[in-house]
Design an enzyme around this catalytic site. Structure first.
Site, PDB file in Angstrom:
ATOM      1  CE  LYS A  54      -2.111  -4.193   7.165  1.00  0.00           C
ATOM      2  NZ  LYS A  54      -2.060  -4.666   5.786  1.00  0.00           N
ATOM      3  N   GLY A  63      -6.670 -13.795   1.892  1.00  0.00           N
ATOM      4  CA  GLY A  63      -6.104 -13.207   3.096  1.00  0.00           C
ATOM      5  C   GLY A  63      -6.373 -11.698   3.126  1.00  0.00           C
ATOM      6  CB  ALA A  78      -3.268  -8.631   0.024  1.00  0.00           C
TER       7      ALA A  78
HETATM    8  P1  NDP Z   1      -2.264 -13.518   4.287  1.00  0.00           P
HETATM    9  O1  NDP Z   1      -1.345 -14.408   5.068  1.00  0.00           O
HETATM   10  O2  NDP Z   1      -3.399 -12.843   4.976  1.00  0.00           O
HETATM   11  O3  NDP Z   1      -2.888 -14.388   3.051  1.00  0.00           O
HETATM   12  C1  NDP Z   1      -2.068 -15.185   2.245  1.00  0.00           C
HETATM   13  C2  NDP Z   1      -2.893 -15.760   1.099  1.00  0.00           C
HETATM   14  O4  NDP Z   1      -2.007 -16.462   0.220  1.00  0.00           O
HETATM   15  C3  NDP Z   1      -3.948 -16.763   1.550  1.00  0.00           C
HETATM   16  O5  NDP Z   1      -5.060 -16.700   0.690  1.00  0.00           O
HETATM   17  C4  NDP Z   1      -3.213 -18.093   1.364  1.00  0.00           C
HETATM   18  O6  NDP Z   1      -4.078 -19.175   1.135  1.00  0.00           O
HETATM   19  C5  NDP Z   1      -2.453 -17.802   0.091  1.00  0.00           C
HETATM   20  N1  NDP Z   1      -1.279 -18.659  -0.083  1.00  0.00           N
HETATM   21  C6  NDP Z   1      -0.070 -18.546   0.517  1.00  0.00           C
HETATM   22  N2  NDP Z   1       0.772 -19.496   0.064  1.00  0.00           N
HETATM   23  C7  NDP Z   1       0.073 -20.249  -0.823  1.00  0.00           C
HETATM   24  C8  NDP Z   1       0.382 -21.379  -1.630  1.00  0.00           C
HETATM   25  N3  NDP Z   1       1.588 -21.937  -1.599  1.00  0.00           N
HETATM   26  N4  NDP Z   1      -0.576 -21.875  -2.451  1.00  0.00           N
HETATM   27  C9  NDP Z   1      -1.807 -21.311  -2.502  1.00  0.00           C
HETATM   28  N5  NDP Z   1      -2.167 -20.229  -1.743  1.00  0.00           N
HETATM   29  C10 NDP Z   1      -1.246 -19.709  -0.921  1.00  0.00           C
HETATM   30  O7  NDP Z   1      -1.320 -12.477   3.584  1.00  0.00           O
HETATM   31  P2  NDP Z   1      -1.732 -11.036   2.991  1.00  0.00           P
HETATM   32  O8  NDP Z   1      -3.021 -11.166   2.274  1.00  0.00           O
HETATM   33  O9  NDP Z   1      -1.589 -10.008   4.047  1.00  0.00           O
HETATM   34  O10 NDP Z   1      -0.555 -10.794   1.952  1.00  0.00           O
HETATM   35  C11 NDP Z   1      -0.469 -11.546   0.743  1.00  0.00           C
HETATM   36  C12 NDP Z   1       0.632 -10.952  -0.107  1.00  0.00           C
HETATM   37  O11 NDP Z   1       0.247  -9.659  -0.491  1.00  0.00           O
HETATM   38  C13 NDP Z   1       1.984 -10.816   0.610  1.00  0.00           C
HETATM   39  O12 NDP Z   1       2.967 -11.444  -0.173  1.00  0.00           O
HETATM   40  C14 NDP Z   1       2.244  -9.330   0.662  1.00  0.00           C
HETATM   41  O13 NDP Z   1       3.611  -9.047   0.382  1.00  0.00           O
HETATM   42  C15 NDP Z   1       1.371  -8.807  -0.465  1.00  0.00           C
HETATM   43  N6  NDP Z   1       0.911  -7.445  -0.207  1.00  0.00           N
HETATM   44  C16 NDP Z   1       1.292  -6.501  -1.097  1.00  0.00           C
HETATM   45  C17 NDP Z   1       0.910  -5.193  -0.900  1.00  0.00           C
HETATM   46  C18 NDP Z   1       1.368  -4.160  -1.882  1.00  0.00           C
HETATM   47  O14 NDP Z   1       1.205  -2.974  -1.576  1.00  0.00           O
HETATM   48  N7  NDP Z   1       1.872  -4.531  -3.036  1.00  0.00           N
HETATM   49  C19 NDP Z   1       0.059  -4.781   0.239  1.00  0.00           C
HETATM   50  C20 NDP Z   1      -0.319  -5.878   1.092  1.00  0.00           C
HETATM   51  C21 NDP Z   1       0.113  -7.166   0.875  1.00  0.00           C
HETATM   52  P3  NDP Z   1      -4.742 -20.006   2.359  1.00  0.00           P
HETATM   53  O15 NDP Z   1      -5.889 -19.162   2.876  1.00  0.00           O
HETATM   54  O16 NDP Z   1      -5.200 -21.247   1.682  1.00  0.00           O
HETATM   55  O17 NDP Z   1      -3.669 -20.212   3.373  1.00  0.00           O
END
Ligand code: NDP
Length: 259
Positions: free
Chosen positions: A47, A108, A110
């Site tokens: 990306k 992250g 999204a």
């Molecule tokens: P990233 O890995 O870039 O970011 C993940 C985020 O989730 C971070 O902010 C992370 O926090 C947080 N996180 C994960 N686990 C925990 C936890 N146990 N407690 C607190 N915070 C947590 O992933 P993406 O942003 O790319 O994707 C996130 C979600 O969005 C995915 O599940 C994906 O399926 C969904 N998505 C859906 C789309 C749709 O079209 N519906 C499109 C794109 C994504 P930290 O920074 O602290 O690690």
């Protein structure tokens, strides 16, 4: 999902999946140009690195520094980011974010896409709640320096109470994504108030614990299938100029996830 829309609308277009290793990304984009593709989606890990191979960026993709959809315009391949646009299209079925106060969980990819589109759509206040402080701060700085929204960071190390006056709450973390069916956001459900719009990005399963809590509290709940389907609708519009029927795509993806 995309091909179901193509068939439904009689579009003479195909959507094919290609596995591209990072060191062949430039070749893949040159191939797409050579073959006259009208565009392509690209996913992780491409990306950000795909930008070096494109001719320009749309406004929100430039702000986010990430592209998930390339679009042929004339002789050029322009990078767009349709994740946030799909989210916004889905959200707008319930509320216009202009002038609204938002709490966004996650920082992250999204979350960045969603936050930038909400800011460009006129949301006035965006509170980013994230476990990793540095990642959260990067997003807050981006919003404060490059958009008109006022952003603030809350480090997520205990149960969060949603403040009074918040209109929209978004889960943009991966909590609740299959197989994490029991995953729940550490939020006090009593602070989810009737009439508040609560959106989740998780498409599978669409009815996450967070969505169920929100519904039980009388909130207007928007599931992650809406974002997934609508980013597809936006991409197809970019590529073909046709506004496709989102319900055809939603039915298809629901059937896939129920298998
Ligand atoms: P990233 O890995 O870039 O970011 C993940 C985020 O989730 C971070 O902010 C992370 O926090 C947080 N996180 C994960 N686990 C925990 C936890 N146990 N407690 C607190 N915070 C947590 O992933 P993406 O942003 O790319 O994707 C996130 C979600 O969005 C995915 O599940 C994906 O399926 C969904 N998505 C859906 C789309 C749709 O079209 N519906 C499109 C794109 C994504 P930290 O920074 O602290 O690690």
């Amino acid at each position: 999902m995309v091909e179901a829309a193509y068939r439904h609308h009689g579009l003479d277009v195909r959507y094919i999946n290609c596995e591209v290793p990072p060191d062949r990304l430039g070749d893949a984009v040159r191939g797409a140009r050579a073959m006259g593709w009208i565009g392509f989606h690209c996913s992780l890990p491409h990306k950000v690195s795909v930008i070096a191979h494109l001719d320009g960026l749309g406004e929100s993709a430039a702000l986010m520094g990430a592209v998930n959809c390339a679009v042929r315009r004339g002789d050029q391949l322009i990078g767009e980011n349709t994740d946030g646009k799909g989210f916004l299209k889905s959200l707008r079925q319930a509320i216009d974010p202009r002038g609204k106060r938002v709490v966004l969980f996650g920082a992250g990819g999204a979350a960045r896409a969603i936050a930038v589109e909400l800011a460009l759509a006129g949301a006035t206040e965006i509170t980013v709640v994230n476990r990793d402080r540095a990642r959260g701060a990067l997003l807050v700085d981006l919003l404060n320096s490059r958009t008109s929204a006022a952003a603030a960071l809350v480090e997520w190390n205990n149960t969060i109470a949603i403040p009074d006056g918040v209109d929209i709450v978004v889960n943009a973390t991966s909590i609740g994504l299959s197989p994490d069916f029991a995953g729940r956001l550490d939020v006090d459900p009593a602070t989810l108030r009737p009439g508040m719009v609560v959106a989740d990005v998780i498409p599978n399963p669409p009815r996450t614990g967070f969505i169920r809590d929100a519904e039980a509290r009388g909130c207007v709940a928007i599931d992650g299938l809406g974002m997934l389907v609508n980013q597809g609708v936006v991409g197809i519009k970019y590529w073909t100029g046709v506004d496709v029927d989102a319900s055809v795509m939603r039915r298809t993806v629901e059937a896939i996830f129920s298998d």
